[in-house]
Design a protein around this motif. Structure first.
Motif, PDB file in Angstrom:
ATOM      1  N   ARG A 189       1.562  12.011   0.419  1.00 28.39           N
ATOM      2  CA  ARG A 189       0.861  10.809   0.611  1.00 28.39           C
ATOM      3  C   ARG A 189      -0.512  11.020  -0.249  1.00 28.39           C
ATOM      4  N   THR A 229       2.917   6.827  -1.099  1.00 29.75           N
ATOM      5  CA  THR A 229       3.612   7.419  -0.517  1.00 29.75           C
ATOM      6  C   THR A 229       4.275   8.358  -1.576  1.00 29.75           C
ATOM      7  N   PHE A 256       8.044  16.196   6.106  1.00 28.28           N
ATOM      8  CA  PHE A 256       7.835  14.939   7.127  1.00 28.28           C
ATOM      9  C   PHE A 256       8.050  15.422   8.245  1.00 28.28           C
ATOM     10  N   THR A 306       6.787  13.282  11.508  1.00 31.26           N
ATOM     11  CA  THR A 306       6.638  11.717  11.179  1.00 31.26           C
ATOM     12  C   THR A 306       7.254  11.010  11.915  1.00 31.26           C
ATOM     13  N   SER A 309       5.773   8.095   4.201  1.00 31.55           N
ATOM     14  CA  SER A 309       5.130   9.173   4.966  1.00 31.55           C
ATOM     15  C   SER A 309       4.761   8.546   6.544  1.00 31.55           C
ATOM     16  N   LEU A 310       4.522   7.258   6.560  1.00 28.55           N
ATOM     17  CA  LEU A 310       4.264   6.818   7.707  1.00 28.55           C
ATOM     18  C   LEU A 310       5.205   6.387   8.994  1.00 28.55           C
ATOM     19  N   GLY A 311       6.262   6.526   8.434  1.00 29.36           N
ATOM     20  CA  GLY A 311       7.420   6.358   9.327  1.00 29.36           C
ATOM     21  C   GLY A 311       8.881   6.157   8.425  1.00 29.36           C
ATOM     22  N   GLN A 352      10.948  10.860  16.120  1.00 29.79           N
ATOM     23  CA  GLN A 352      10.116  11.633  15.104  1.00 29.79           C
ATOM     24  C   GLN A 352      11.166  12.591  14.225  1.00 29.79           C
TER      25      GLN A 352
END
Length: 287
Positions: free
Chosen positions: A106, A124, A169, A172, A181-183, A255
Motif C-alpha cells: 500500500r 493498493t 497480506f 489482513t 491491502s485493507l481486506g 483474516q
C-alpha cells in the motif's frame, strides 16, 4: 448458449456489441472506455448499495461502461472480465495510459513531493498509475499528486514469487469480494498475488481451479506438495507456503493466516466446503 453471468455483459435490455448474434437483447452497445479513479470501489451484482458485492475495482483499472442510470454504471472490468455495477462517481476519463503499477502493499498519495504533507489518498498493490515526472524520491502522477517512487514499478516489471506476495497480506482482514491491502477474500488473495508476478488470474476460485496450472495428485497424506501449489475446495482456495503449510484468507479467523494444510483440510472438510477438489501447480514456482 449458456454464458457465465459473472463475465458476460448481457442483460435482457442490453448486451455487448460483440455478442450480437449470440445472445438476445433489446439493444447492443460497444460501450465507452473509462478508468477507476478511486482507491477501491465495490462491484455490485445489482445497482444498489445493498446488493451483493462480487469483487472490487482498484485505481487505474480500465472498464467498459455499457450503461449509466441514476448514479450507477454497468461495466465490464478489463483485467479479469468481471461484469457488474459501480458507482459512476468512482469512474473518470481514460486519461493518460498507465506507465507504472503499485508494487508496495500500500502507498499514499501526497499533494506534493514531501512525506510530511497530509496525504490525499492511498493506493493498493497492483493499482495502475501514469507517471509524468520525478521530483527527488517522488513520482508525479498524471491524475494529480505524488507517490513515493520506490513503491512503483514500471509496467511489465514483475515480482518473482507470488507466495511472498501473499505473505505480505498476513493478518489482513477477510473481506468478501475484497482484493486490497485493507481486506480481501480467498480468491482475491490468490488473484492479487498472481497478478503481481504477471500471471493473469481469473477472479473466483472455481474459475481459477478450471484455468490455472496442471493437476497434482491429492494423496491421503497430502504428500508431494510444493511452495506455490494452489489448493482448491468447491468454494475456497489457498496457496502452499511450503510442503505442509497453507496461506489463505479465511472467514474462520476473518483474516489471512498460515496454518498446516492438514489442519485446514480437516476443518474445511467437516464444516464448510467438503474435501479438497484439486491441487494445481504453476510453472513459475513448481518447475
Amino acid at each position: 448458449m449458456t454464458f457465465d453471468r459473472r463475465i458476460t455483459p448481457v442483460r435482457a435490455d442490453l448486451a455487448d456489441e460483440k455478442l450480437r448474434g449470440q445472445v438476445e437483447a433489446e439493444r447492443f452497445s460497444a460501450g465507452t472506455l473509462r478508468r477507476v479513479l478511486t482507491a477501491a470501489t465495490p462491484l455490485h451484482r445489482h445497482p444498489s448499495p445493498d446488493a451483493p458485492v462480487d469483487t472490487q475495482a482498484i485505481w487505474g483499472e480500465a472498464v467498459t461502461v455499457y450503461d449509466e442510470h441514476e448514479g450507477w454504471a454497468w461495466v465490464q472490468l478489463h483485467d479479469d472480465g468481471y461484469v457488474g455495477y459501480l458507482r459512476s462517481e468512482a469512474l473518470g476519463a481514460p486519461g493518460a495510459e498507465p506507465t507504472h503499477r503499485v508494487s508496495a502493499l500500500r502507498t499514499f498519495v501526497y499533494p506534493g513531493p514531501n512525506l510530511k504533507l497530509p496525504h490525499s489518498g492511498w493506493l493498493t498493490l497492483n493499482s495502475k498509475v501514469a507517471v509524468t515526472g520525478i521530483e527527488g524520491d517522488y513520482a508525479q502522477l498524471a491524475t494529480g499528486g505524488f507517490a513515493y517512487a520506490p513503491h512503483l514499478s514500471a509496467l511489465g516489471t514483475w515480482e518473482s514469487d507470488y507466495v511472498a506476495i501473499a505473505e505480505r497480506f498476513l493478518h489482513t482482514p477477510y473481506l468478501w469480494g475484497g482484493k486490497t491491502s485493507l481486506g480481501l477474500d480467498c480468491s482475491g488473495l490468490a488473484q492479487t498475488a498472481l497478478n503481481a508476478v504477471g500471471i493473469a488470474a481469473p477472479r473466483d476460485s472455481d474459475m481459477q481451479e478450471e484455468r490455472l496450472g496442471t493437476p497434482v495428485p491429492v494423496t491421503p497424506g497430502l504428500d508431494g506438495l510444493r511452495r506455490g501449489d494452489l489448493v482448491f475446495w468447491k468454494g475456497h482456495v489457498g496457496l502452499m507456503a511450503d510442503a505442509t503449510r497453507l496461506i489463505h484468507a479465511t472467514g474462520y479467523t476473518m483474516q489471512v493466516l498460515v496454518e498446516p494444510l492438514a489442519v485446514a483440510e480437516e476443518r474445511i472438510r467437516l464444516t464448510s466446503y467438503g474435501p479438497i477438489s484439486s491441487i494445481k501447480r504453476l510453472p513459475s514456482l513448481g518447475g
